[in-house]
Design a protein around this motif. Sequence first.
Motif, PDB file in Angstrom:
ATOM      1  N   ARG A  31       0.832  -1.194   0.000  1.00  0.00           N
ATOM      2  CA  ARG A  31       0.000   0.000   0.000  1.00  0.00           C
ATOM      3  C   ARG A  31       0.873   1.252   0.000  1.00  0.00           C
ATOM      4  O   ARG A  31       0.552   2.249  -0.627  1.00  0.00           O
ATOM      5  CB  ARG A  31      -0.936   0.007   1.202  1.00  0.00           C
ATOM      6  CG  ARG A  31      -1.842   1.208   1.264  1.00  0.00           C
ATOM      7  CD  ARG A  31      -2.827   1.107   2.392  1.00  0.00           C
ATOM      8  NE  ARG A  31      -4.059   0.458   1.947  1.00  0.00           N
ATOM      9  CZ  ARG A  31      -5.155   0.336   2.701  1.00  0.00           C
ATOM     10  NH1 ARG A  31      -5.155   0.773   3.945  1.00  0.00           N
ATOM     11  NH2 ARG A  31      -6.229  -0.237   2.241  1.00  0.00           N
ATOM     12  N   PHE A  34       7.534   3.845   3.418  1.00  0.00           N
ATOM     13  CA  PHE A  34       7.818   5.084   4.130  1.00  0.00           C
ATOM     14  C   PHE A  34       9.286   5.128   4.537  1.00  0.00           C
ATOM     15  O   PHE A  34       9.855   4.120   4.965  1.00  0.00           O
ATOM     16  CB  PHE A  34       6.958   5.186   5.386  1.00  0.00           C
ATOM     17  CG  PHE A  34       5.489   5.073   5.103  1.00  0.00           C
ATOM     18  CD1 PHE A  34       4.880   3.836   5.003  1.00  0.00           C
ATOM     19  CD2 PHE A  34       4.715   6.204   4.935  1.00  0.00           C
ATOM     20  CE1 PHE A  34       3.533   3.720   4.731  1.00  0.00           C
ATOM     21  CE2 PHE A  34       3.365   6.106   4.661  1.00  0.00           C
ATOM     22  CZ  PHE A  34       2.776   4.859   4.557  1.00  0.00           C
ATOM     23  N   THR A  49       6.760   9.167   1.411  1.00  0.00           N
ATOM     24  CA  THR A  49       5.911   8.010   1.138  1.00  0.00           C
ATOM     25  C   THR A  49       6.003   7.696  -0.347  1.00  0.00           C
ATOM     26  O   THR A  49       5.908   8.605  -1.181  1.00  0.00           O
ATOM     27  CB  THR A  49       4.436   8.278   1.476  1.00  0.00           C
ATOM     28  OG1 THR A  49       4.330   8.779   2.803  1.00  0.00           O
ATOM     29  CG2 THR A  49       3.627   6.998   1.365  1.00  0.00           C
ATOM     30  N   TYR A  51       4.423   4.909  -3.357  1.00  0.00           N
ATOM     31  CA  TYR A  51       3.270   4.030  -3.509  1.00  0.00           C
ATOM     32  C   TYR A  51       3.423   2.980  -4.596  1.00  0.00           C
ATOM     33  O   TYR A  51       2.861   1.888  -4.487  1.00  0.00           O
ATOM     34  CB  TYR A  51       2.016   4.856  -3.816  1.00  0.00           C
ATOM     35  CG  TYR A  51       1.614   5.773  -2.700  1.00  0.00           C
ATOM     36  CD1 TYR A  51       1.871   7.134  -2.771  1.00  0.00           C
ATOM     37  CD2 TYR A  51       0.979   5.283  -1.569  1.00  0.00           C
ATOM     38  CE1 TYR A  51       1.504   7.986  -1.732  1.00  0.00           C
ATOM     39  CE2 TYR A  51       0.604   6.131  -0.535  1.00  0.00           C
ATOM     40  CZ  TYR A  51       0.872   7.470  -0.630  1.00  0.00           C
ATOM     41  OH  TYR A  51       0.508   8.302   0.389  1.00  0.00           O
ATOM     42  N   GLN A  91       3.475  -0.444   4.535  1.00  0.00           N
ATOM     43  CA  GLN A  91       2.100  -0.731   4.876  1.00  0.00           C
ATOM     44  C   GLN A  91       1.578  -1.725   3.850  1.00  0.00           C
ATOM     45  O   GLN A  91       1.628  -1.456   2.639  1.00  0.00           O
ATOM     46  CB  GLN A  91       1.248   0.530   4.870  1.00  0.00           C
ATOM     47  CG  GLN A  91      -0.199   0.280   5.301  1.00  0.00           C
ATOM     48  CD  GLN A  91      -1.075   1.509   5.193  1.00  0.00           C
ATOM     49  OE1 GLN A  91      -0.708   2.488   4.559  1.00  0.00           O
ATOM     50  NE2 GLN A  91      -2.252   1.466   5.821  1.00  0.00           N
ATOM     51  N   ASN A  96      -4.939  -1.605   7.598  1.00  0.00           N
ATOM     52  CA  ASN A  96      -5.432  -0.230   7.623  1.00  0.00           C
ATOM     53  C   ASN A  96      -4.572   0.699   8.461  1.00  0.00           C
ATOM     54  O   ASN A  96      -4.585   1.904   8.264  1.00  0.00           O
ATOM     55  CB  ASN A  96      -6.864  -0.190   8.167  1.00  0.00           C
ATOM     56  CG  ASN A  96      -7.877  -0.579   7.125  1.00  0.00           C
ATOM     57  OD1 ASN A  96      -7.618  -0.452   5.931  1.00  0.00           O
ATOM     58  ND2 ASN A  96      -9.016  -1.057   7.552  1.00  0.00           N
ATOM     59  N   LEU A  99       2.258  -0.443  10.329  1.00  0.00           N
ATOM     60  CA  LEU A  99       3.447  -0.449   9.496  1.00  0.00           C
ATOM     61  C   LEU A  99       4.362  -1.581   9.942  1.00  0.00           C
ATOM     62  O   LEU A  99       4.398  -1.929  11.117  1.00  0.00           O
ATOM     63  CB  LEU A  99       4.186   0.882   9.598  1.00  0.00           C
ATOM     64  CG  LEU A  99       3.441   2.139   9.146  1.00  0.00           C
ATOM     65  CD1 LEU A  99       4.356   3.361   9.245  1.00  0.00           C
ATOM     66  CD2 LEU A  99       2.903   1.986   7.737  1.00  0.00           C
TER      67      LEU A  99
END
Lengths: 111, 114
Positions: A31, A34, A49, A51, A91, A96, A99
């Motif tokens: 997801r 980081f 971050t 993705y 993540q 939800n 980490l």
Amino acid sequence: EDQVTQSPEALRLQEGESSSLNCSYTVSGLRGLFWYRQDPGKGPEFLFTLYSAGEEKEKERLKATLTKKESFLHITAPKPEDSATYLCAVQAMDSNYQLIWGAGTKLIIKP
Amino acid sequence: DVKVTQSSRYLVKRTGEKVFLECVQDMDHENMFWYRQDPGLGLRLIYFSYDVKMKEKGDIPEGYSVSREKKERFSLILESASTNQTSMYLCASSVGSLINYGYTFGSGTRLTVV
């Protein structure tokens, strides 16, 4: 099992000597990834971050990149004030809130 | 400037004492976390909370409990402190389930149990 591995554990560089830190991850669907910086005796400070594979983010002398299996934190012409421990975390798609953290790379920049 | 504030930077407690670590955030974040950080072991999640009065166990909840009576405050409780709970304790918060901006951490509480 979801896992994050950072290498090297420690890295000593001369001021101005560019290098990269590695964060390899195994996760069932990413997801987000980081990067954090942590100074001694302080809490980690958020940096980036990422993705998706191919994404890049930059901040001053730092650039973070992402592939499907790993992320690199490139440090260009570092200064002594860049000395810190750099932490990587991921993540998973099915999480939800949580980490998964790597153990960190301690970076020392000598003047 | 957004903040996560931990009540104590350094704490020394005796074995068997009940210890309270307090954390307050001013960002209206839904999620709050308690981690401990030990050399060579990295960050390990103790408990987290995604809403007021809601809590979930993390990876190492044994010997700890938590309380979240208000959105901005998350307390970690060591029911009966032991020497193996000597560590750096970090509180963090985040917004929603998409952690776009990562966690915001407090400065940490270094707890020594003697």
